[in-house]
Design a protein around this motif. Structure first.
Motif, PDB file in Angstrom:
ATOM      1  N   LYS A 181     -25.141  11.158  27.835  1.00  0.00           N
ATOM      2  CA  LYS A 181     -24.645  12.402  27.241  1.00  0.00           C
ATOM      3  C   LYS A 181     -24.619  12.371  25.725  1.00  0.00           C
ATOM      4  CE  LYS A 181     -21.936  13.692  31.221  1.00  0.00           C
ATOM      5  NZ  LYS A 181     -20.713  14.179  31.767  1.00  0.00           N
ATOM      6  N   TRP A 182     -24.723  11.185  25.130  1.00  0.00           N
ATOM      7  CA  TRP A 182     -24.545  11.064  23.686  1.00  0.00           C
ATOM      8  C   TRP A 182     -25.569  11.852  22.877  1.00  0.00           C
ATOM      9  CZ3 TRP A 182     -28.856   9.012  21.572  1.00  0.00           C
ATOM     10  CH2 TRP A 182     -29.605   8.109  22.321  1.00  0.00           C
ATOM     11  N   GLN A 183     -26.768  12.065  23.405  1.00  0.00           N
ATOM     12  CA  GLN A 183     -27.789  12.789  22.645  1.00  0.00           C
ATOM     13  C   GLN A 183     -27.477  14.271  22.515  1.00  0.00           C
ATOM     14  OE1 GLN A 183     -28.809  11.414  25.843  1.00  0.00           O
ATOM     15  NE2 GLN A 183     -28.300  13.394  26.700  1.00  0.00           N
ATOM     16  N   ASN A 184     -26.617  14.797  23.356  1.00  0.00           N
ATOM     17  CA  ASN A 184     -26.301  16.229  23.329  1.00  0.00           C
ATOM     18  C   ASN A 184     -25.759  16.670  21.965  1.00  0.00           C
ATOM     19  OD1 ASN A 184     -27.071  16.106  25.984  1.00  0.00           O
ATOM     20  ND2 ASN A 184     -25.008  16.277  26.787  1.00  0.00           N
ATOM     21  N   GLU A 185     -24.941  15.836  21.330  1.00  0.00           N
ATOM     22  CA  GLU A 185     -24.376  16.182  20.032  1.00  0.00           C
ATOM     23  C   GLU A 185     -25.391  16.029  18.905  1.00  0.00           C
ATOM     24  OE1 GLU A 185     -20.564  14.622  19.142  1.00  0.00           O
ATOM     25  OE2 GLU A 185     -19.849  14.913  21.183  1.00  0.00           O
ATOM     26  N   ARG A 186     -26.531  15.445  19.224  1.00  0.00           N
ATOM     27  CA  ARG A 186     -27.580  15.264  18.225  1.00  0.00           C
ATOM     28  C   ARG A 186     -28.708  16.278  18.404  1.00  0.00           C
ATOM     29  NH1 ARG A 186     -27.100   8.776  18.838  1.00  0.00           N
ATOM     30  NH2 ARG A 186     -25.211   8.601  17.600  1.00  0.00           N
ATOM     31  N   SER A 187     -28.510  17.217  19.314  1.00  0.00           N
ATOM     32  CA  SER A 187     -29.410  18.366  19.501  1.00  0.00           C
ATOM     33  C   SER A 187     -30.812  17.996  19.971  1.00  0.00           C
ATOM     34  CB  SER A 187     -29.491  19.207  18.228  1.00  0.00           C
ATOM     35  OG  SER A 187     -28.215  19.663  17.875  1.00  0.00           O
ATOM     36  N   TRP A 218     -29.528  14.042   6.300  1.00  0.00           N
ATOM     37  CA  TRP A 218     -28.322  14.124   7.136  1.00  0.00           C
ATOM     38  C   TRP A 218     -27.312  15.183   6.720  1.00  0.00           C
ATOM     39  CZ3 TRP A 218     -29.722  12.840  11.438  1.00  0.00           C
ATOM     40  CH2 TRP A 218     -30.303  11.629  11.768  1.00  0.00           C
ATOM     41  N   PRO A 219     -27.006  15.337   5.441  1.00  0.00           N
ATOM     42  CA  PRO A 219     -26.023  16.366   5.076  1.00  0.00           C
ATOM     43  C   PRO A 219     -26.464  17.788   5.436  1.00  0.00           C
ATOM     44  CG  PRO A 219     -26.349  14.838   3.244  1.00  0.00           C
ATOM     45  CD  PRO A 219     -27.396  14.530   4.264  1.00  0.00           C
ATOM     46  N   HIS A 220     -27.757  17.973   5.683  1.00  0.00           N
ATOM     47  CA  HIS A 220     -28.300  19.304   5.993  1.00  0.00           C
ATOM     48  C   HIS A 220     -28.848  19.390   7.412  1.00  0.00           C
ATOM     49  CE1 HIS A 220     -27.833  19.880   1.741  1.00  0.00           C
ATOM     50  NE2 HIS A 220     -28.599  18.829   1.522  1.00  0.00           N
ATOM     51  N   PHE A 221     -28.609  18.357   8.219  1.00  0.00           N
ATOM     52  CA  PHE A 221     -29.176  18.330   9.565  1.00  0.00           C
ATOM     53  C   PHE A 221     -28.645  19.463  10.437  1.00  0.00           C
ATOM     54  CE2 PHE A 221     -30.048  16.552  13.839  1.00  0.00           C
ATOM     55  CZ  PHE A 221     -31.415  16.408  13.694  1.00  0.00           C
ATOM     56  N   ALA A 222     -27.476  19.985  10.112  1.00  0.00           N
ATOM     57  CA  ALA A 222     -26.917  21.118  10.869  1.00  0.00           C
ATOM     58  C   ALA A 222     -27.840  22.336  10.801  1.00  0.00           C
ATOM     59  CB  ALA A 222     -25.525  21.470  10.357  1.00  0.00           C
ATOM     60  N   ILE A 223     -28.626  22.459   9.753  1.00  0.00           N
ATOM     61  CA  ILE A 223     -29.578  23.575   9.658  1.00  0.00           C
ATOM     62  C   ILE A 223     -30.579  23.479  10.796  1.00  0.00           C
ATOM     63  CG2 ILE A 223     -31.424  24.608   8.260  1.00  0.00           C
ATOM     64  CD1 ILE A 223     -29.885  23.502   5.767  1.00  0.00           C
ATOM     65  N   VAL A 224     -31.090  22.281  11.039  1.00  0.00           N
ATOM     66  CA  VAL A 224     -32.027  22.057  12.145  1.00  0.00           C
ATOM     67  C   VAL A 224     -31.315  22.289  13.473  1.00  0.00           C
ATOM     68  CG1 VAL A 224     -33.528  20.373  13.294  1.00  0.00           C
ATOM     69  CG2 VAL A 224     -33.390  20.422  10.789  1.00  0.00           C
ATOM     70  N   GLN A 225     -30.117  21.732  13.625  1.00  0.00           N
ATOM     71  CA  GLN A 225     -29.370  21.883  14.867  1.00  0.00           C
ATOM     72  C   GLN A 225     -29.059  23.346  15.174  1.00  0.00           C
ATOM     73  OE1 GLN A 225     -26.302  18.877  13.771  1.00  0.00           O
ATOM     74  NE2 GLN A 225     -26.753  18.055  15.809  1.00  0.00           N
ATOM     75  N   ASP A 226     -28.675  24.108  14.166  1.00  0.00           N
ATOM     76  CA  ASP A 226     -28.387  25.533  14.369  1.00  0.00           C
ATOM     77  C   ASP A 226     -29.644  26.295  14.773  1.00  0.00           C
ATOM     78  OD1 ASP A 226     -25.762  25.017  13.694  1.00  0.00           O
ATOM     79  OD2 ASP A 226     -25.921  25.844  11.669  1.00  0.00           O
ATOM     80  N   TRP A 227     -30.770  25.957  14.186  1.00  0.00           N
ATOM     81  CA  TRP A 227     -32.041  26.605  14.507  1.00  0.00           C
ATOM     82  C   TRP A 227     -32.440  26.285  15.949  1.00  0.00           C
ATOM     83  CZ3 TRP A 227     -37.087  25.071  15.676  1.00  0.00           C
ATOM     84  CH2 TRP A 227     -38.078  26.050  15.522  1.00  0.00           C
ATOM     85  N   VAL A 228     -32.290  25.032  16.347  1.00  0.00           N
ATOM     86  CA  VAL A 228     -32.577  24.608  17.724  1.00  0.00           C
ATOM     87  C   VAL A 228     -31.678  25.367  18.699  1.00  0.00           C
ATOM     88  CG1 VAL A 228     -32.314  22.648  19.315  1.00  0.00           C
ATOM     89  CG2 VAL A 228     -33.543  22.349  17.152  1.00  0.00           C
ATOM     90  N   ALA A 229     -30.392  25.451  18.401  1.00  0.00           N
ATOM     91  CA  ALA A 229     -29.447  26.159  19.267  1.00  0.00           C
ATOM     92  C   ALA A 229     -29.750  27.654  19.330  1.00  0.00           C
ATOM     93  CB  ALA A 229     -28.019  25.928  18.781  1.00  0.00           C
ATOM     94  N   LYS A 230     -30.083  28.256  18.189  1.00  0.00           N
ATOM     95  CA  LYS A 230     -30.392  29.691  18.129  1.00  0.00           C
ATOM     96  C   LYS A 230     -31.530  30.052  19.084  1.00  0.00           C
ATOM     97  CE  LYS A 230     -33.058  31.903  14.900  1.00  0.00           C
ATOM     98  NZ  LYS A 230     -33.474  32.294  13.553  1.00  0.00           N
ATOM     99  N   CYS A 238     -40.380  29.928  20.215  1.00  0.00           N
ATOM    100  CA  CYS A 238     -39.737  28.680  19.797  1.00  0.00           C
ATOM    101  C   CYS A 238     -38.988  28.014  20.945  1.00  0.00           C
ATOM    102  CB  CYS A 238     -38.810  28.927  18.612  1.00  0.00           C
ATOM    103  SG  CYS A 238     -39.693  29.370  17.099  1.00  0.00           S
ATOM    104  N   LYS A 239     -38.462  28.794  21.869  1.00  0.00           N
ATOM    105  CA  LYS A 239     -37.731  28.190  22.997  1.00  0.00           C
ATOM    106  C   LYS A 239     -38.649  27.324  23.864  1.00  0.00           C
ATOM    107  CE  LYS A 239     -38.165  31.981  26.312  1.00  0.00           C
ATOM    108  NZ  LYS A 239     -37.444  32.993  27.069  1.00  0.00           N
TER     109      LYS A 239
END
Length: 129
Positions: A10-16, A88-100, A71-72
């Motif tokens: 499950k640990w990879q889930n938080e890493r998108s 790393w400080p900006h990785f949330a941009i990638v994660q948000d795009w993946v989630a979107k 993209c999906k």
């Protein structure tokens, strides 16, 4: 097309990302060259990591949609960067795009010595439909 995600942990889930994606009966497969922060005029960005990530994602999305894919449908996303410490400080941009886009992709992240000209990040994708 049928997609199945394989996650023994499950640990990879938080890493998108996911550990593996199985695709059965796709209509097509699109192999996208590494997309970077290059303008429509072919000029490489010399801006910071954050702006380069945003433009690279925009360019990736444009190539995918122009090809008639979504993209999906990304099943593999490789990320190359000249500095993981800057990324790393900006990785949330990638994660948000993946989630979107509801993407469940296998991912590899590599720090490399250099990329083309002044580029700091490159995104390479495999997309199915």
């Amino acid at each position: 097309m049928e997609m199945r995600v394989i996650n023994p942990w499950k640990w990879q889930n938080e890493r998108s990302y996911v550990q593996a994606v199985e695709v059965k009966n796709p209509e097509g497969t699109l192999y996208v060259s590494g997309q970077t922060a290059i303008s429509a005029d072919g000029i490489s960005s010399d801006e910071n990591m954050e702006s380069q990530i945003i433009l690279a994602l925009k360019n990736l999305e444009e190539v995918i949609t122009k090809a008639g894919y979504e993209c999906k449908g990304i099943v593999r996303l490789n990320i190359y960067t000249t500095s993981t410490s800057e990324l790393w400080p900006h990785f949330a941009i990638v994660q948000d795009w993946v989630a979107k886009h509801g993407i469940k992709q296998a991912t590899t992240l590599l720090e490399v010595k250099s990329l083309f000209e002044t580029l700091k990040v490159e995104l390479e994708a495999t997309v199915v439909k």
